[in-house]
Scaffold this motif. Structure first.
Motif, PDB file in Angstrom:
ATOM      1  N   LYS A   8      -4.261  18.297  -5.922  1.00  0.00           N
ATOM      2  CA  LYS A   8      -2.996  17.659  -6.285  1.00  0.00           C
ATOM      3  C   LYS A   8      -3.246  16.444  -7.180  1.00  0.00           C
ATOM      4  O   LYS A   8      -4.360  15.931  -7.275  1.00  0.00           O
ATOM      5  N   ASP A   9      -2.185  15.989  -7.842  1.00  0.00           N
ATOM      6  CA  ASP A   9      -2.282  14.833  -8.735  1.00  0.00           C
ATOM      7  C   ASP A   9      -1.793  13.541  -8.085  1.00  0.00           C
ATOM      8  O   ASP A   9      -2.107  12.447  -8.563  1.00  0.00           O
ATOM      9  N   ARG A  10      -1.009  13.679  -7.008  1.00  0.00           N
ATOM     10  CA  ARG A  10      -0.429  12.497  -6.369  1.00  0.00           C
ATOM     11  C   ARG A  10      -0.480  12.607  -4.856  1.00  0.00           C
ATOM     12  O   ARG A  10      -0.497  13.711  -4.302  1.00  0.00           O
ATOM     13  N   ALA A  11      -0.486  11.441  -4.220  1.00  0.00           N
ATOM     14  CA  ALA A  11      -0.384  11.362  -2.758  1.00  0.00           C
ATOM     15  C   ALA A  11       0.645  10.301  -2.402  1.00  0.00           C
ATOM     16  O   ALA A  11       0.906   9.371  -3.183  1.00  0.00           O
ATOM     17  N   TYR A  12       1.215  10.439  -1.209  1.00  0.00           N
ATOM     18  CA  TYR A  12       2.309   9.552  -0.793  1.00  0.00           C
ATOM     19  C   TYR A  12       2.089   9.120   0.651  1.00  0.00           C
ATOM     20  O   TYR A  12       1.770   9.940   1.519  1.00  0.00           O
ATOM     21  N   ILE A  13       2.224   7.812   0.886  1.00  0.00           N
ATOM     22  CA  ILE A  13       2.160   7.252   2.239  1.00  0.00           C
ATOM     23  C   ILE A  13       3.458   6.498   2.495  1.00  0.00           C
ATOM     24  O   ILE A  13       3.884   5.685   1.666  1.00  0.00           O
ATOM     25  N   LYS A  14       4.074   6.777   3.622  1.00  0.00           N
ATOM     26  CA  LYS A  14       5.275   6.044   4.017  1.00  0.00           C
ATOM     27  C   LYS A  14       5.153   5.690   5.489  1.00  0.00           C
ATOM     28  O   LYS A  14       4.743   6.509   6.306  1.00  0.00           O
ATOM     29  N   ALA A  15       5.508   4.459   5.832  1.00  0.00           N
ATOM     30  CA  ALA A  15       5.434   4.034   7.227  1.00  0.00           C
ATOM     31  C   ALA A  15       6.617   3.151   7.568  1.00  0.00           C
ATOM     32  O   ALA A  15       6.984   2.263   6.789  1.00  0.00           O
ATOM     33  N   ASP A  16       7.200   3.391   8.716  1.00  0.00           N
ATOM     34  CA  ASP A  16       8.231   2.509   9.265  1.00  0.00           C
ATOM     35  C   ASP A  16       7.555   1.583  10.267  1.00  0.00           C
ATOM     36  O   ASP A  16       6.976   2.030  11.261  1.00  0.00           O
ATOM     37  N   VAL A  17       7.613   0.302   9.980  1.00  0.00           N
ATOM     38  CA  VAL A  17       6.898  -0.700  10.770  1.00  0.00           C
ATOM     39  C   VAL A  17       7.899  -1.616  11.470  1.00  0.00           C
ATOM     40  O   VAL A  17       8.810  -2.152  10.835  1.00  0.00           O
ATOM     41  N   VAL A  18       7.712  -1.791  12.761  1.00  0.00           N
ATOM     42  CA  VAL A  18       8.584  -2.658  13.555  1.00  0.00           C
ATOM     43  C   VAL A  18       7.852  -3.967  13.824  1.00  0.00           C
ATOM     44  O   VAL A  18       6.743  -3.984  14.366  1.00  0.00           O
ATOM     45  N   LYS A  19       8.487  -5.082  13.420  1.00  0.00           N
ATOM     46  CA  LYS A  19       7.925  -6.398  13.689  1.00  0.00           C
ATOM     47  C   LYS A  19       8.951  -7.234  14.455  1.00  0.00           C
ATOM     48  O   LYS A  19      10.115  -6.859  14.552  1.00  0.00           O
ATOM     49  N   ALA A  20       8.510  -8.357  14.973  1.00  0.00           N
ATOM     50  CA  ALA A  20       9.387  -9.182  15.812  1.00  0.00           C
ATOM     51  C   ALA A  20      10.599  -9.688  15.046  1.00  0.00           C
ATOM     52  O   ALA A  20      11.709  -9.742  15.583  1.00  0.00           O
ATOM     53  N   ILE A  21      10.407 -10.068  13.778  1.00  0.00           N
ATOM     54  CA  ILE A  21      11.506 -10.677  13.028  1.00  0.00           C
ATOM     55  C   ILE A  21      12.282  -9.683  12.169  1.00  0.00           C
ATOM     56  O   ILE A  21      13.434  -9.930  11.812  1.00  0.00           O
ATOM     57  N   SER A  22      11.661  -8.555  11.837  1.00  0.00           N
ATOM     58  CA  SER A  22      12.325  -7.597  10.954  1.00  0.00           C
ATOM     59  C   SER A  22      11.572  -6.276  10.963  1.00  0.00           C
ATOM     60  O   SER A  22      10.416  -6.216  11.386  1.00  0.00           O
ATOM     61  N   ASP A  23      12.233  -5.232  10.497  1.00  0.00           N
ATOM     62  CA  ASP A  23      11.593  -3.936  10.329  1.00  0.00           C
ATOM     63  C   ASP A  23      11.319  -3.706   8.842  1.00  0.00           C
ATOM     64  O   ASP A  23      12.050  -4.195   7.975  1.00  0.00           O
ATOM     65  N   TYR A  24      10.259  -2.956   8.558  1.00  0.00           N
ATOM     66  CA  TYR A  24       9.868  -2.713   7.182  1.00  0.00           C
ATOM     67  C   TYR A  24       9.590  -1.230   6.960  1.00  0.00           C
ATOM     68  O   TYR A  24       9.026  -0.562   7.828  1.00  0.00           O
ATOM     69  N   THR A  25       9.999  -0.752   5.800  1.00  0.00           N
ATOM     70  CA  THR A  25       9.602   0.582   5.352  1.00  0.00           C
ATOM     71  C   THR A  25       8.676   0.386   4.160  1.00  0.00           C
ATOM     72  O   THR A  25       9.075  -0.181   3.144  1.00  0.00           O
ATOM     73  N   MET A  26       7.456   0.852   4.318  1.00  0.00           N
ATOM     74  CA  MET A  26       6.446   0.669   3.272  1.00  0.00           C
ATOM     75  C   MET A  26       6.123   2.020   2.643  1.00  0.00           C
ATOM     76  O   MET A  26       5.920   3.005   3.351  1.00  0.00           O
ATOM     77  N   GLU A  27       6.062   2.038   1.313  1.00  0.00           N
ATOM     78  CA  GLU A  27       5.788   3.272   0.585  1.00  0.00           C
ATOM     79  C   GLU A  27       4.712   3.028  -0.469  1.00  0.00           C
ATOM     80  O   GLU A  27       4.739   2.021  -1.175  1.00  0.00           O
ATOM     81  N   PHE A  28       3.789   3.974  -0.571  1.00  0.00           N
ATOM     82  CA  PHE A  28       2.719   3.904  -1.556  1.00  0.00           C
ATOM     83  C   PHE A  28       2.602   5.259  -2.248  1.00  0.00           C
ATOM     84  O   PHE A  28       2.421   6.290  -1.581  1.00  0.00           O
ATOM     85  N   LEU A  29       2.723   5.259  -3.552  1.00  0.00           N
ATOM     86  CA  LEU A  29       2.546   6.467  -4.340  1.00  0.00           C
ATOM     87  C   LEU A  29       1.251   6.334  -5.126  1.00  0.00           C
ATOM     88  O   LEU A  29       1.120   5.461  -5.989  1.00  0.00           O
TER      89      LEU A  29
END
Length: 379
Positions: free
Chosen positions: A65-86
């Motif tokens: 393949k030519d591309r890869a994708y990482i996505k994570a939903d992260v829960v923290k005390a002050i806020s939640d984050y969705t992180m994406e890497f292409l």
């Protein structure tokens, strides 16, 4: 903090994966080369935007393949984050946090904190200084984003100065340019030394207390900053010393073709009961010291960001005796832990109320309790 969901596409041997993780203990069981470490590698990537196994993103992309994708939903005390890497073979990596494009890696650092403990970390005490500098740098990159920038700049200027040193014999006029780089090197170098000194003070205190508990008070662990310029005083004095050395001892550096002093030559001295553990410590003492250092990472991050980081234990349990295993596991009650091992027999001692066990085989993942129902997370 904890990773709630992990999604991978064309990452290593995973074509498509969506995995819900327990906020307590997550155990991935499987033989070697089945994809266990690929999972923990992708989680580690969230913290430093790099793999702990390779410096080349292209190696993370599935071979056809030519591309890869990482996505994570992260829960923290002050806020939640969705992180994406292409990741791409042809373009610069793309990063998003909560849907917003991030242009600088330094802006991502610190969003997720991860500590990884692998068999390689057991070499932390007995191997060369590069192992220990990497340990320090990885930690400071997570909790001090400005450190990451200074380290990149220092390494860039160092490489340029070293190249000039090699050329001065044939082009003496390059000496003036080398002096300019010397000033920059002293500026960035003094910043790194100051951050390392502060970090190692905290590390020494916490590691000493942890080591006492592991050894039932029989051993006293001491961590000393072995600064290449001598005993560290303060940032201002360090900058003066470095600049003086780079200018006055340039002929020595020219003769050797490298810069002989600076943070790139720093080290840690690790002592147990007053003796250098690298030289005089038994294998058991060296491993206990390494374990104390890694557990100290967790506590330092907790003190800096007010919550525990995510802990990765990658095939390390079999390298520890039962006493060290027990101490390690008892220290993890409040930490999301991602643990890999090769056999179900390895998890009998893991008495956690809050845990999930995943079986990994040929890039397919199934929950242990769901095996009979053939619930597959990836295929």
């Amino acid at each position: 903090m904890h990773v709630k969901n992990l999604e991978l596409k064309n990452y290593r041997n995973y074509s498509s994966l969506s995995l819900n993780l327990n906020k307590g203990l997550n155990i991935f069981v499987g033989e070697n080369a089945q994809g266990k470490t690929n999972i923990v590698e992708s989680i580690y990537y969230l913290s430093g935007v790099k793999s702990h196994r390779t410096s080349r993103d292209s190696e993370l992309i599935k071979w056809d393949k030519d591309r890869a994708y990482i996505k994570a939903d992260v829960v923290k005390a002050i806020s939640d984050y969705t992180m994406e890497f292409l990741l791409s073979n042809e373009e610069k990596k793309a990063i998003k946090v909560n849907g917003i494009r991030i242009n600088k890696i330094s802006e991502v650092l610190g969003t997720v904190n991860v500590v990884i403990f692998s068999p390689e970390d057991l070499k932390l005490v007995k191997e060369g200084p590069a192992f220990r500098r990497k340990f320090i740098d990885n930690e400071l990159n997570q909790i001090r984003p400005k450190y990451h920038h200074a380290l990149l700049q220092y390494n860039r200027v160092l490489m340029q100065r070293n190249n000039l040193l090699k050329s001065i014999k044939f082009s003496p006029s390059n000496r003036i340019t080398a002096e300019v780089f010397s000033e920059q090197l002293a500026e960035y170098g003094s910043f790194l030394c100051d951050a390392r000194n502060e970090f190692i003070k905290k590390l020494s205190l916490i590691a000493r207390l942890i080591h006492r508990k592991i050894t039932n008070g029989k051993e006293e662990l001491e961590i000393i900053y072995d600064c290449s310029i001598g005993k560290y005083k303060n940032k201002q004095e360090t900058k003066k010393w470095l600049l003086k050395y780079y200018i006055e001892e340039m002929d020595t550096d020219i003769e050797r073709g490298v810069t002989l002093k600076g943070p790139h030559r720093d080290d840690l001295i690790i002592k147990i009961n007053g003796f250098d553990t690298k030289i005089y410590g038994s294998q058991g003492q060296q491993r206990t010291a390494a374990l104390s250092l890694k557990l100290s990472e967790i506590e330092i991050i907790k003190s800096e960001v007010s919550e525990y980081p995510i802990l990765i234990l990658d095939d390390v349990m079999s390298e520890l005796d039962l006493n060290r295993q027990k101490f390690l596991l008892e220290s993890l009650k409040d930490v999301q832990t991602i643990l890999t091992c090769t056999s179900l027999n390895d998890i009998n001692a893991f008495h956690f109320d809050n845990k999930d066990v995943f079986i990994v085989k040929n890039g397919n993942i199934s929950k242990l309790k769901d095996i009979n129902n053939n619930e597959i997370y990836n295929s």
